[in-house]
Every structure is written in C-alpha cells, then in structure tokens.
Design an enzyme around this catalytic site. Structure first.
Site, PDB file in Angstrom:
ATOM      1  N   ASP A   1     -18.129 -22.794  -5.138  1.00  0.00           N
ATOM      2  CA  ASP A   1     -19.177 -22.042  -5.845  1.00  0.00           C
ATOM      3  C   ASP A   1     -18.591 -20.778  -6.429  1.00  0.00           C
ATOM      4  OD1 ASP A   1     -21.432 -20.746  -6.713  1.00  0.00           O
ATOM      5  OD2 ASP A   1     -22.254 -20.370  -4.716  1.00  0.00           O
TER       6      ASP A   1
ATOM      7  N   GLU B   1     -23.800 -14.058 -11.717  1.00  0.00           N
ATOM      8  CA  GLU B   1     -24.859 -14.989 -11.318  1.00  0.00           C
ATOM      9  C   GLU B   1     -25.271 -14.701  -9.886  1.00  0.00           C
ATOM     10  OE1 GLU B   1     -26.441 -18.755  -9.423  1.00  0.00           O
ATOM     11  OE2 GLU B   1     -24.757 -17.495  -8.881  1.00  0.00           O
ATOM     12  N   GLU B   2     -24.262 -14.407  -9.062  1.00  0.00           N
ATOM     13  CA  GLU B   2     -24.521 -14.254  -7.629  1.00  0.00           C
ATOM     14  C   GLU B   2     -25.459 -13.081  -7.333  1.00  0.00           C
ATOM     15  OE1 GLU B   2     -24.018 -16.437  -5.668  1.00  0.00           O
ATOM     16  OE2 GLU B   2     -22.195 -17.558  -6.080  1.00  0.00           O
TER      17      GLU B   2
ATOM     18  N   ASP C   1     -22.967 -25.502 -11.561  1.00  0.00           N
ATOM     19  CA  ASP C   1     -22.697 -24.360 -10.686  1.00  0.00           C
ATOM     20  C   ASP C   1     -21.635 -24.823  -9.695  1.00  0.00           C
ATOM     21  OD1 ASP C   1     -22.784 -22.264  -8.805  1.00  0.00           O
ATOM     22  OD2 ASP C   1     -24.847 -21.787  -9.310  1.00  0.00           O
TER      23      ASP C   1
HETATM   24 ZN    ZN Z   1     -23.043 -20.440  -7.710  1.00  0.00          ZN
END
Ligand code: ZN
Length: 732
Positions: free
Chosen positions: A353, A390-391, A418
């Site tokens: 991720d 994004e996190e 993702d």
């Molecule tokens: Zn992610």
C-alpha cells in the site's frame, strides 16, 4: 418487466433494417492488434525494478523521500512519451514529534511505550527516517485518565457501554481496529465525551490468530502498529483548511480550529504488545462475548483501575505535496478525460500500500507509451495520476479534482488502484454502468493460474460462495465505498469509477513491515499478479479512451437501483409500519431508467465482438465510420451518455453532508470504507426519520427520472438504427 412500446418498435425496426442492409463488418484485426501489443508490454521484472526503487526509502507525504518518488515517476512518464507535470499543493498536515503512552495500576507502572516496531531480521525497520506510529490529524495533548474498552468504537458499542452503566466521559477509550474507519472511532469517542483514544491492532484481526506472524508468516507481529489518518472525512475529504476548493499556494484557508474535519481529542495507535498489559488489567464488568479478541485473557470493559498517561506532541504545518500528472491528448474527444490514478505516498515504505498499485500503473503506462511510440493516438485524452497524501485523507486526488471540477464534468471514467497486488485473488468494485465493461476486459487478460482472468475470477468466486452456487453466475463486483482516491471522483463529481486489486494474506498494513523484504516473501513474490493488474488497468484505459460510444450500461444501473429500493422499502416498512413513505414513484423511476438504458444497449454493442454476449446484441456491430456515413450522430449520443452519469448527482447533496452529492453511492455514514447505497433514503430510515425518508425518496425519484429522460432523448433517426460498436477501432 414492462417494456416501453416505443423502444420495442425501435429495436424491431433496427433488426429489420439490418436484415435489409447488412452493415459493413468492422476491421477488427487492427484493434485486436493494438490490444495484443499493449498486453505484451507489462513485465514482472520491470515491475520488480519499479517497486525496488519506489520502496527504497520511507516516503510519507511531503517528505524528501516522497519528493524522490515523484521525480522517479515523472521521469518514467516523460520517457514513455507523456506530457508530464509535478503539481504542488500546500496542505495542512502533521507529523509526530513526541509520543509516549504509559500505563499504571494502583500497584505501579505496567507499560512504558510505545515499543519500537521490531522483529528478528528485517532489513528495513531501523532506518531513522521511519515515521513513528501516529494518527494523522490527532491534536497534541497530555491526558491522564482511567481506561475504558469500547470494542470497535462503533455507535452501537458506545450505546452498549451506556446500557452497562459505564460512563466514558473524561476517560481514555481503548478501541480495536476493524469494522469501520478509524476516524469514526475517534469521532464517536469525542462525541461521547472521552478525553483521548487509543486504537490497537488485535491479533484476531490481522495477527497470530490469522496465522504465522512476520517474519515467519505474513501476519502482524506483536510490535507492528497500524498508522493512519483519523481526519473526519465524512464531511469532506482533502485538505481540512480548504473544504471545497483547491489548496493552491494562494488559496483562501479556514482555520484548522474551525474545520469540521479535524478531530478535537488526541488519538494514537498501539501494537498488541503494548496494549496487552492495559487490557489484561482492566476491571469492571466482563465485556460482551463478541467484544473478546484473541489476546489470551478475558477482556473487561473497565473503567480502570488501569490509568494511562498519554503525551502527544504533533508538528502541524502547511506542507508541500506533489501529484504527478501525465497526459496524452485525445485526437477526437480531447475533453473526455480518461483518468487512471494511484496514490504514491506511504506511511513508511508501502510495498503493498500503495507501491504494488503504483508499480502496476507504471507498467500500464509503459504499455500505452509503447503504443504511442508506434504512432497510435487515443481518441480521448488519457491522464495517469500519481496522487500524494492519500493516506492523510485522499488529499492529492481531492485537491486536484477541486482544481478541475469544470473539466471533470465531461470526464469519461476514473480508474482507481491502491493496494495493487498482495496475493492471487482478483477483486473489483465499480459503478453498475461499468461492471460489464470490467468483466469483458477480464476475458481478454490471461491469468497466471491459466486460462483468462475472467475464468479464474469466476471459479474463485464460486468456490468461496458455495459448491451449489450457479456455475454460470457472473463474478461479483462490489460497490464503491470510500478509503481510496475514487471517492471524490464518484461521490462529488459523478465520474463513473472502478477499483481493482489482487488480494492475499496481508497483515502488515500501515506498518514498517510493509516493505520490499515482506513483499518478496509473502506478497506477489514473482510479480505475476502485478502484471495481471497492470494489464486489466491499462486495458480499461485503452478501451475507454478509444470506444466510439461510451461503454456505459444503464440498464444494469437501473436494475441495481431498483434492487436497492426494494431492500429499502422493506426496512422502511419494518421501521415505520403503515406510516412508511410510498416507494412506488421511485421504483417506477428506477424501472424507467433501466428501460431507457436497455433501449440504448439495443443500439450499441457493448463489447468487442470476440467476447460479446450474443444474447444481448441484436445484430453485428457497425463501425463508427459506417455509422457516421449513415448520418448517425455519435457526438450527441456520447454527450447524452456522459450527462446521464452526472444526472445521478443530487442538486443539494446529501442531508448533513452536502459535499457528497451522489444519489446512489456514498461512504457509509459513521462506518467509513463501506458503501451506503441510495444513502439519502437509507440513512434517513436508519435515523428513524420518516419525513426525511419521504423527502429523499422524492429527490431520488427526480434524479432517476432526469437520467431516464436524458437517455430517452436520444431519438435515433432511421439512419441511426444500426448497432454501433462501442469498442476501440484501432489504427485507421
Ligand atoms: Zn493506500
């Protein structure tokens, strides 16, 4: 289903005309050749190379490591022939400066943490740039109080504590990860008057209860911590100081103190090693049995006698983040953007991720670049986006979207990735209009298991469900909830979206152990599933960019919504009895939408002829050139198809969270991650509010009728009554 007479006539006429004057068969070879050429490019060794480079250093959003990954991705995009820019935004974010968690009983100290994430023999864990575990957007704070255990921190868990006579006001609430978005846990604790929140990873969820832990197996070791944001993105995702507009250098800002998206009480994540002594010594009542996790003692709810002293010092500021945007302009419909996005920032190294996804995107882009070098150009503009932050709260994608809202009104699709590949199980979510499109693509991609991805996917789904499941059933495609970058595109701008991944046993989510060493042992070890994902991803882009008619299936959409309405009608009857609002108009509107979609489907062959479902099309497809020679107006048809997706947006947005505008999908209220379907209606039912249910039903009816009317407005002239191919026509 009752068919509208006009459409039956159209379909009949269509078949008759075709019988009289068979259309010229399309030159299929070139288009197939283009796809074959693309499919031959994504390569496991190249993918491994990208991953090695992109996971070489910790690269949390806004850090020097993050900047380096942006430059690598930009360099690759340019090398492959895309116009590429690094787009900077300034966004409000925090890094942890000081974190300590100390626990005591009346007899003395029992834990001094947090313990550093550590296992035997991991080559990446000791890098000084590793960001210590924290929750993004937690405020700083010093709190000392008794502890209460609140299970998953769901609304019903806090309700249960109240019923048990446990008062959480002023306490430190201990909750476990799972079931909902961690921001919901923090929000619920805040709303019930807690002083602070500790969020820990119970071994039941992703530790030894699931299997061997890292480095022996893929599951979370005792010191592993799940970092993550607790931004209250249920109001809006993105930079909390620019809700609804882009965080450009000169942007107007609201004070973070005034932002509804910023939590008010401190929160920090913990490992099960550090949590165990706290939980083991909690007094009070035994917890309800379903609150028991996998630690080897009986869980009690407290409060106390354990006290925790929490010290958090957060370093907040406006920080630069970098989206990398690569594009190639479409030759025929440059304004209809086809966007493929994956985030690039990670909490630490982020092998799964998001780098497995970023890697697949790079290989897909390299494949498209290969076509560009051979002289091919897409009909629609293709944009590859490498999102940042994004996190922290889908920030890079949301700020870019807010900067391009006008252009996105004519975007054809948003394809998300993702976590690209952590194993061998293909999974997909999509709006109903794109589910058939995605299944068709799976038929063109080979599976590392042999045969096509479609076959492997269908077999796996059947095995999981039951041996008696219908053997011809289509593989299931889920609904889009939240938790990744498709959120703003679908829920705010109404851009139809898909999200794909190849899943496996992944227990090191958001920890230092999600790194290249873990990935080579337990992830997609030979990068064959990364290659598969890259092929599916790129083929989505290719087919959408070159489709003569946008391949949206609104018949499927209408039927899906009718199903949601049926279910909601039942729960409304349960909730309100004979005071339940009437669902008839909404159901009729959903059926009308499905019928209007079916009439368009009858005109458009949705899939390449080699995989087309013969039962669905009425005649061999006609090429775009042939269609237009007959006077067909493909421009108008595409404009209508695009407008239909946007017609599904509620003019006033959802009650209590107007930034979320989609009438059919939203992140589930106070659940996060999972999707709420026909959210205005269902959430009003859940809140036992008959008046709002009725009002939301009316709004939904309006939306569905508007969408149906748009499709019905495409009255084909007789010369347009040919079935048109909705597939790439390749080099011409
Ligand atoms: Zn992610």
């Amino acid at each position: 289903m009752r068919l509208d007479r006009r459409f039956v006539l159209v379909a009949l006429l269509c078949a008759t005309l075709l019988a009289q004057a068979p259309p010229r068969m399309p030159a299929e070879g070139s288009e197939r050749a283009i796809e074959e050429q693309f499919l031959s490019v994504p390569d496991p060794r190249q993918a491994e190379q990208h991953m090695k480079i992109l996971t070489a250093e910790p690269h949390v959003a806004g850090s020097p490591g993050d900047r380096k990954t942006a430059e690598y991705v930009a360099r690759k995009f340019r090398e492959w022939g895309f116009d590429t820019e690094i787009v900077e935004y300034k966004v409000w974010m925090n890094y942890p400066a000081e974190v300590s968690v100390d626990a005591f009983t009346p007899a003395g100290a029992i834990m001094h943490g947090p313990t550093k994430e550590h296992v035997e023999d991991d080559p990446f864990q000791d890098d000084p740039r590793v960001v210590m575990p924290f929750n993004a957007y937690s405020p700083s704070g010093d709190v000392e109080a008794e502890v209460v255990y609140a299970n998953y921190g769901r609304p019903e868990d806090f309700q249960k504590l109240t019923e048990m006579g446990v008062d959480v006001r002023g306490k430190i609430v201990l909750v476990r990860y799972g079931e909902n978005f961690r921001g919901v846990k923090a929000y619920m604790a805040q709303e019930t008057g807690a002083a602070a929140v500790l969020i820990y990873s119970d071994p039941m969820e992703d530790g030894y209860f699931r299997g061997d832990v890292y480095p022996k197996g893929p599951w979370r070791p005792d010191t592993g911590v799940q970092r993550g944001t607790i931004e209250y993105g249920f109001e809006h995702p993105g930079d909390p100081t620019t809700p609804g507009w882009p965080s450009t250098a000169e942007a107007r800002r609201i004070s973070p103190r005034d932002s509804p998206d910023v939590p008010k009480i401190p929160a920090t994540p913990l490992s099960y090693r550090d949590t165990s002594p706290i939980l083991q010594r909690l007094g009070g009542a035994e917890s309800p049995r379903e609150w028991q996790g996998a630690l080897p003692f009986t869980y009690h709810v407290g409060p106390g006698p354990v006290r925790v002293k929490l010290h958090l010092k957060q370093d907040f500021g406006y920080r630069a983040i970098w989206d990398v945007i690569a594009r190639v302009r479409g030759t025929r419909w440059p304004d209809e953007w086809v966007i493929a996005g994956v985030h690039r920032d990670a909490w630490v190294y982020g092998a799964v991720d998001p780098i497995s996804g970023a890697t697949a995107m790079l290989e897909a882009a390299r494949g498209i670049g290969h076509l560009l070098q051979s002289g091919w150009r897409p009909k629609r503009t293709i944009i590859f986006a490498s999102w940042d932050a994004e996190e922290q709260g889908l920030i890079g994608s949301t700020e870019w979207l807010e900067q391009h809202e006008k252009e996105l009104e004519s975007a054809a699709a948003y394809f998300n990735l993702d976590t690209g590949a952590s194993g061998a199980d293909f999974r997909a979510s999509a709006v109903p209009s794109l589910r058939g499109f995605l299944r068709d693509i799976a038929k063109s991609v080979p599976s590392p298991k042999g045969g096509t991805l479609y076959d492997a996917w269908r077999t796996a789904v059947r095995r999981e469900n039951s041996p008696t499941a219908n053997p011809t059933a289509e593989p299931q495609i889920g609904t889009l909830g939240s938790g990744s970058d498709f959120t703003s595109f679908l829920d705010h701008s109404g851009v139809p979206a898909t999200d794909i991944r190849s899943s496996g046993n992944y227990g090191v989510y958001h920890s230092v152990f999600d790194n290249f060493a873990w990935y080579k042992k337990f992830g997609d070890t030979n990068f064959l599933y990364t290659q598969e994902i890259a092929r599916v991803y790129g083929l989505q882009v290719l087919r959408m960019a070159d489709a003569d008619v946008l391949p949206y299936n609104y018949e499927a959409y209408g039927k899906e919504v009718a199903g949601y309405l049926d279910a909601a009608q039942k729960s409304a009857a349960g909730q309100f009895g004979d005071k339940a609002p009437k669902f008839d108009s909404a159901l009729a509107a959903a059926r009308r939408f499905a019928q209007a979609g079916a009439a368009i489907n009858a005109l458009v062959a949705h899939a390449p002829s080699r995989v087309r479902d013969e039962t669905r099309s009425v005649a061999p497809p006609l090429s775009l050139a042939g269609f237009e020679r007959q006077g067909g107006d493909v421009e108008r048809l595409n404009r209508i198809l695009l407008a239909t997706e946007r017609a599904l947006l509620l003019p006033n947005g959802l009650p209590r969270r107007p930034w979320f505008r989609h009438a059919i999908y939203a992140p589930a209220d106070l659940k996060g991650y999972s999707a709420s379907t026909i959210p205005g209606v269902n959430e009003a039912i859940q809140r036992n509010d008959a008046a709002t249910t009725a009002q939301q039903l009316e709004a939904l009816t309006g939306v569905l009728n508007r969408a149906a009317a748009l499709l019905e407005g495409f009255h084909p002239a007789s010369s347009e009554l040919f079935v048109l191919r909705a597939v790439p026509t390749g080099l011409r």
